[in-house]
Design an enzyme around this catalytic site. Structure first.
Site, PDB file in Angstrom:
ATOM      1  N   VAL A  11      13.866   9.078   3.182  1.00  0.00           N
ATOM      2  CA  VAL A  11      13.072   9.945   4.062  1.00  0.00           C
ATOM      3  C   VAL A  11      13.704  11.339   4.142  1.00  0.00           C
ATOM      4  CG1 VAL A  11      12.272  10.234   6.447  1.00  0.00           C
ATOM      5  CG2 VAL A  11      12.171   7.994   5.372  1.00  0.00           C
ATOM      6  N   ASN A 210       3.133  -0.469  10.467  1.00  0.00           N
ATOM      7  CA  ASN A 210       3.662  -1.285   9.366  1.00  0.00           C
ATOM      8  C   ASN A 210       3.294  -2.753   9.538  1.00  0.00           C
ATOM      9  OD1 ASN A 210       4.645   0.792   7.889  1.00  0.00           O
ATOM     10  ND2 ASN A 210       6.811   0.363   8.207  1.00  0.00           N
ATOM     11  N   CYS A 262      10.745  -1.680   4.113  1.00  0.00           N
ATOM     12  CA  CYS A 262      10.110  -1.388   5.404  1.00  0.00           C
ATOM     13  C   CYS A 262       9.288  -2.537   5.969  1.00  0.00           C
ATOM     14  CB  CYS A 262       9.247  -0.147   5.278  1.00  0.00           C
ATOM     15  SG  CYS A 262      10.211   1.275   4.738  1.00  0.00           S
ATOM     16  N   LYS A 265      11.275  -5.780   6.964  1.00  0.00           N
ATOM     17  CA  LYS A 265      12.289  -5.519   8.008  1.00  0.00           C
ATOM     18  C   LYS A 265      11.627  -5.105   9.329  1.00  0.00           C
ATOM     19  CE  LYS A 265      13.992  -1.017   7.705  1.00  0.00           C
ATOM     20  NZ  LYS A 265      13.651  -0.243   8.876  1.00  0.00           N
TER      21      LYS A 265
HETATM   22  C1  UGA Z   1       5.421   1.271   3.835  1.00  0.00           C
HETATM   23  C2  UGA Z   1       4.182   1.909   4.481  1.00  0.00           C
HETATM   24  O1  UGA Z   1       3.054   1.761   3.611  1.00  0.00           O
HETATM   25  C3  UGA Z   1       4.428   3.397   4.752  1.00  0.00           C
HETATM   26  O2  UGA Z   1       3.310   3.945   5.446  1.00  0.00           O
HETATM   27  C4  UGA Z   1       5.673   3.541   5.625  1.00  0.00           C
HETATM   28  O3  UGA Z   1       5.984   4.899   5.875  1.00  0.00           O
HETATM   29  C5  UGA Z   1       6.846   2.905   4.906  1.00  0.00           C
HETATM   30  O4  UGA Z   1       6.561   1.511   4.678  1.00  0.00           O
HETATM   31  C6  UGA Z   1       8.049   3.040   5.804  1.00  0.00           C
HETATM   32  O5  UGA Z   1       8.057   2.470   6.910  1.00  0.00           O
HETATM   33  O6  UGA Z   1       8.958   3.821   5.470  1.00  0.00           O
HETATM   34  P1  UGA Z   1       6.413   1.216   1.342  1.00  0.00           P
HETATM   35  O7  UGA Z   1       7.330   0.150   1.832  1.00  0.00           O
HETATM   36  O8  UGA Z   1       6.968   2.342   0.560  1.00  0.00           O
HETATM   37  O9  UGA Z   1       5.599   1.883   2.557  1.00  0.00           O
HETATM   38  O10 UGA Z   1       5.347   0.517   0.388  1.00  0.00           O
HETATM   39  P2  UGA Z   1       3.836  -0.027   0.528  1.00  0.00           P
HETATM   40  O11 UGA Z   1       2.977   0.779  -0.353  1.00  0.00           O
HETATM   41  O12 UGA Z   1       3.446  -0.171   1.935  1.00  0.00           O
HETATM   42  O13 UGA Z   1       3.988  -1.473  -0.134  1.00  0.00           O
HETATM   43  C7  UGA Z   1       4.769  -2.482   0.509  1.00  0.00           C
HETATM   44  C8  UGA Z   1       4.607  -3.795  -0.216  1.00  0.00           C
HETATM   45  O14 UGA Z   1       3.297  -4.314  -0.022  1.00  0.00           O
HETATM   46  C9  UGA Z   1       4.817  -3.747  -1.719  1.00  0.00           C
HETATM   47  O15 UGA Z   1       5.557  -4.862  -2.116  1.00  0.00           O
HETATM   48  C10 UGA Z   1       3.412  -3.778  -2.271  1.00  0.00           C
HETATM   49  O16 UGA Z   1       3.341  -4.310  -3.580  1.00  0.00           O
HETATM   50  C11 UGA Z   1       2.709  -4.660  -1.271  1.00  0.00           C
HETATM   51  N1  UGA Z   1       1.252  -4.430  -1.200  1.00  0.00           N
HETATM   52  C12 UGA Z   1       0.756  -3.256  -0.752  1.00  0.00           C
HETATM   53  C13 UGA Z   1       0.382  -5.455  -1.564  1.00  0.00           C
HETATM   54  O17 UGA Z   1       0.812  -6.570  -1.967  1.00  0.00           O
HETATM   55  N2  UGA Z   1      -0.968  -5.252  -1.462  1.00  0.00           N
HETATM   56  C14 UGA Z   1      -1.479  -4.070  -1.010  1.00  0.00           C
HETATM   57  O18 UGA Z   1      -2.728  -3.969  -0.932  1.00  0.00           O
HETATM   58  C15 UGA Z   1      -0.606  -3.050  -0.652  1.00  0.00           C
END
Ligand code: UGA
Length: 436
Positions: A11, A210, A262, A265
């Site tokens: 971040v 989240n 994220c 956790k």
């Molecule tokens: C997440 C949130 O999306 C952000 O808005 C937030 O700022 C961030 O956490 C944080 O708290 O810092 P991030 O962990 O980078 O972001 O990734 P995501 O895109 O949310 O994906 C998380 C997980 O969910 C991945 O393993 C992804 O493959 C999975 N996912 C996501 C799915 O299985 N299906 C989906 O439709 C979307």
């Protein structure tokens, strides 16, 4: 506007680079001297599209500096806290030691009218504690503490930071609200709404967001399992669901379970917060438990696709990072998948465009390959664990000719059932009748 950022992690780096890009003078401070030296030498500790060039340009233009020196804090209008808040382990609570260490460092140095804005994800009430500690150290000063959570996604962090859906400013202090609104003024062009709420409310919105995203993913994954039993196609179900504006189509992509630093956790920390206040958060508890079980169960799909056993067989795994466009392997679904396959006697060969160095620290016994095709060489099955773009249009004829058996287990549903069948593959996906 003079801005300091405490913590050169995900971040902190993205926010520093983007604020500098908008023309502010930004000092990003980290106590890790090696990290600072690397950053000043143009080396980034993370892989994030677009970030390297943006940092290089702003370093060149003199708007951005990386240092271990805290001198800039005295001249800063706003000091952002962007240190990590990992899970403390055991009870799921967030470890706030980095936050309070940063507060101890900056408190004596802040100007009398500085604004301290917390971007790290912190449990409700943390801002109150930060304010209390700063007041104790600087009783005569008018330093404000604001909760300003961040919503960027890894892999799309620069875009998300510059095009936020909303900017949350959690503070009851009018002066602090005005200063932060001024910091975010460049975002007005994109009409990002600035939402003013109380500090505690802002802290909770971050966790609730989240947890809600995790719930959507957990929900569609459960529907995917049902699709497999009843002969429905989860991709079509998700599409049909998402067209309802009240539901929305995003975060309805089924897969091997959510990972990253994220969502898992923060779900645990929210559950813990509920427990601390005598509230059982049943929905998010179920989401977290279902996600853990799902990740562990993914190896069974591979076993089934290989007629009941992987013992003595070679399995290729494409994708080790928890999602594409990042080298981050924290809580990646690939980890329990590979662990289970190895335990069941498979030899696992793996490839990831960015995540192999991180994974080598966790799973040194894996066979790391130089490309998707190198991993597929002589494999009895190919598992797609992360939907990197370069895995989306593999040369299927080539794949078939180098594999021991034409079996693909697609945990991200990036191929079409018909296409794989035509190419002569046994194709297993998520929530789609696909076993040919
Ligand atoms: C997440 C949130 O999306 C952000 O808005 C937030 O700022 C961030 O956490 C944080 O708290 O810092 P991030 O962990 O980078 O972001 O990734 P995501 O895109 O949310 O994906 C998380 C997980 O969910 C991945 O393993 C992804 O493959 C999975 N996912 C996501 C799915 O299985 N299906 C989906 O439709 C979307």
């Amino acid at each position: 506007m003079r801005v300091s950022m405490i913590g050169a992690g995900y971040v902190g780096l993205v926010a520093s680079a983007c604020f500098a890009d908008f023309g502010y003078r930004v000092t990003c401070i980290d106590k890790d001297a090696r990290r600072i030296a690397a950053l000043n030498g143009g080396e980034l500790p993370i892989y994030e599209p677009g970030l390297h060039d943006m940092i290089a340009a702003n370093l060149r233009e003199g708007r951005l500096e990386f240092t271990g020196d805290t001198a800039s804090i005295a001249e800063s209008d706003v000091v952002f806290l962007t240190v990590g808040t990992p899970s403390r382990g055991g009870d799921g609570d967030a470890d706030l030691s980095y936050i309070f260490e940063a507060v101890r460092t900056i408190a004596p140095l802040l100007s009398d009218t500085a604004v301290v804005a917390t971007k790290s994800t912190v449990p409700v009430g943390t801002g109150d504690e930060i304010a209390r500690r700063i007041r104790e150290a600087r009783p005569a000063a008018a330093i404000a503490v604001v909760a300003n959570p961040e919503f960027m996604r890894e892999g799309a962090a620069v875009y998300d930071f510059k095009h936020p859906d909303r900017i949350l400013i959690g503070s009851d202090d009018a002066r602090a609200q005005a200063i932060l609104a001024e910091v975010y003024r460049p975002f007005y062009l994109d009409a990002a709404p600035i939402v003013h709420v109380s500090r505690r409310t802002a802290e909770l919105i971050k966790y609730a967001a989240n947890a809600f995203l995790a719930t959507k993913i957990g929900f569609i994954n459960e529907i995917a399992d049902l699709c497999e039993c009843v002969g429905a196609d989860v991709q079509d179900v998700a599409h049909g669901l998402g067209l309802d504006h009240r539901i929305g189509g995003q975060f309805l992509h089924p897969g091997p379970g959510f990972g990253g630093s994220c969502l898992p956790k923060d779900a645990l920390a929210l559950i813990k917060a509920g427990r601390d206040h005598g509230r059982q958060l049943r929905i998010i508890e179920a989401v977290a438990a279902a996600n853990d079980a799902r990740k562990r169960a993914m190896a069974e799909k591979v076993v089934a696709a290989l007629d009941g056993s992987v013992r003595g067989k070679t399995v290729a795994v494409l994708g080790l990072s928890f999602k594409p466009n990042t080298d981050d392997t924290r809580e990646s679904p690939a980890i329990p998948l590979i662990g289970a396959l190895q335990e069941l006697g498979a030899e696992v060969r793996a490839y990831d465009p960015a995540g192999m160095e991180q994974m080598k620290l966790l799973l040194p016994s894996l066979i790391y390959c130089g490309s998707a095709y190198a991993a597929a060489e002589s494999a009895a099955a190919l598992v797609i664990a992360t939907e990197w773009e370069q895995f989306r249009a593999l040369d299927l004829d080539r794949l078939k000719s180098i594999m021991a058996r034409p079996v693909v287990v697609d945990l991200r549903n990036i191929y079409r059932v018909e296409e794989m069948r035509r190419a002569g593959f046994r194709y297993v996906a998520i929530g789609r009748e696909g076993v040919a």
